[in-house]
Design a protein around this motif. Structure first.
Motif, PDB file in Angstrom:
ATOM      1  N   ASP A 200     -32.245  13.744 -42.542  1.00 14.93           N
ATOM      2  CA  ASP A 200     -31.927  14.261 -43.878  1.00 14.93           C
ATOM      3  C   ASP A 200     -30.810  15.302 -43.768  1.00 14.93           C
ATOM      4  O   ASP A 200     -30.948  16.290 -43.041  1.00 14.93           O
ATOM      5  CB  ASP A 200     -33.182  14.905 -44.477  1.00 14.93           C
ATOM      6  N   LEU A 203     -31.466  19.129 -43.925  1.00 16.66           N
ATOM      7  CA  LEU A 203     -31.945  19.877 -42.764  1.00 16.66           C
ATOM      8  C   LEU A 203     -30.785  20.537 -42.027  1.00 16.66           C
ATOM      9  O   LEU A 203     -30.912  21.679 -41.552  1.00 16.66           O
ATOM     10  CB  LEU A 203     -32.700  18.940 -41.815  1.00 16.66           C
ATOM     11  N   TYR A 204     -29.648  19.827 -41.935  1.00 19.41           N
ATOM     12  CA  TYR A 204     -28.475  20.430 -41.305  1.00 19.41           C
ATOM     13  C   TYR A 204     -27.946  21.595 -42.146  1.00 19.41           C
ATOM     14  O   TYR A 204     -27.539  22.634 -41.608  1.00 19.41           O
ATOM     15  CB  TYR A 204     -27.382  19.380 -41.120  1.00 19.41           C
ATOM     16  N   VAL A 221     -32.718  20.300 -34.858  1.00 17.98           N
ATOM     17  CA  VAL A 221     -32.754  19.329 -35.956  1.00 17.98           C
ATOM     18  C   VAL A 221     -32.585  17.903 -35.439  1.00 17.98           C
ATOM     19  O   VAL A 221     -33.408  17.025 -35.735  1.00 17.98           O
ATOM     20  CB  VAL A 221     -31.665  19.651 -37.009  1.00 17.98           C
ATOM     21  N   HIS A 225     -35.705  14.362 -34.063  1.00 13.82           N
ATOM     22  CA  HIS A 225     -35.725  13.116 -34.834  1.00 13.82           C
ATOM     23  C   HIS A 225     -35.284  11.905 -34.015  1.00 13.82           C
ATOM     24  O   HIS A 225     -35.182  10.799 -34.556  1.00 13.82           O
ATOM     25  CB  HIS A 225     -34.813  13.245 -36.058  1.00 13.82           C
TER      26      HIS A 225
END
Length: 306
Positions: A200, A203-204, A221, A225
């Motif tokens: 997503d 999130l960054y 991050v 994932h």
């Protein structure tokens, strides 16, 4: 009054059970052709190989039952043990280094998007398109006495470092391993890039608002994932390292001495050159078991982390 409407519902549930069972069996029928092919060309040959490993057989005459003697020779013979150790050493170059380079490259390409990214992806994936035999022939020329590697070293004033890389007892295995690193780095990069695209973007943005730099952003991050992609990359690259044959056969043929001999090459030699099909089958079974154990450990670790 309340029981009347419940009867049709119960009847419908009862009537739907045979339908569900029929649908399940129909599903198995769809899978049956693929399962039959898998059994015929994967499971049965593997079982036959395990059966042959219990015999002393030259591939022509009648075999002689020897039980587990072939396995004792696999673990007792120095050359066979050395081949397994060489394969485990190649795991570093075929698996760990490509994964590390793939992570770094994917992180850079994901963060710093520029025009022409498709060209970068094509260049990194090119080794996966070229046949491994052609890769081996090309790198054998590059590693030659007058090859590009030595020419480059002479150009920058490192004449003392030049050598016949594939003929040097200390450097041959490393040289072959670096070929595997070049081949598999692009595959790892593409796997990780596909995983990065699922993260997503918010999130960054949140990480950057908190003051996270590129490294912290990647560790906090991106990397969490990519567990699934890491498991796939590690599985594929480990299998490629332990079952390696093409690159070694074309570049060094196991030399110098036994410095780059790997189990896949020894299986070929024992079965087709030395007439020891039973011993070759035993080595193949041991190699398959080693691959299964490592793949199982990787999958268990990835699931526990999730």
């Amino acid at each position: 009054m309340s029981s009347t409407p419940s009867r049709p519902a119960a009847d419908r549930r009862t009537a739907s059970r045979p339908a569900r069972r029929g649908g399940r069996w129909r599903g198995y029928l769809y899978v049956l052709p693929a399962l039959a092919v898998y059994l015929a060309f994967a499971v049965l040959p593997a079982l036959h190989t395990a059966y042959l490993s219990l015999f002393e057989w030259d591939g022509v005459t009648l075999g002689r039952w020897v039980g587990l003697d072939n396995y004792r020779e696999v673990f007792g013979d120095a050359v066979l043990r050395r081949s397994v150790l060489n394969a485990l050493t190649l795991v570093v170059f075929f698996s760990f280094l490509p994964i590390l380079l793939g992570l770094v490259t994917a992180g850079l390409l994901a963060r710093y998007r520029r025009p022409g990214m498709a060209a970068y992806r094509f260049l990194f994936m090119l080794p996966q398109v070229v046949p491994l035999v052609a890769v081996g022939v090309t790198w054998r020329w590059l590693y030659g006495d007058d090859g590009l590697v030595n020419q480059t070293l002479r150009t920058v004033g490192l004449d003392g470092v030049t050598r016949a890389w594939l003929g040097d007892f200390d450097a041959a295995l490393i040289a072959v391993g670096l070929v595997g690193t070049w081949v598999l780095s692009g595959l790892c990069m593409m796997l990780f890039l596909s995983g990065v695209q699922k993260v997503d973007p918010s999130l960054y943005e949140a990480a950057r608002l908190d003051g996270a730099g590129p490294v912290r952003e990647f560790v906090s991050v991106t990397l969490p994932h990519l567990r699934g992609e890491l498991a796939v990359a590690m599985t594929v690259t480990m299998v490629a390292a332990l079952a390696s044959f093409d690159i070694v056969y074309v570049t060094t043929n196991g030399g110098p001495g036994e410095q780059t001999t790997v189990p896949g090459l020894l299986v070929y030699r024992l079965a087709f050159s030395d007439g020891k099909v039973g011993l070759a089958s035993a080595l193949a079974v041991v190699l398959a078991c080693l691959i299964l154990v490592l793949v199982y450990v990787v999958n268990r670790l990835s699931r526990s982390e999730e």
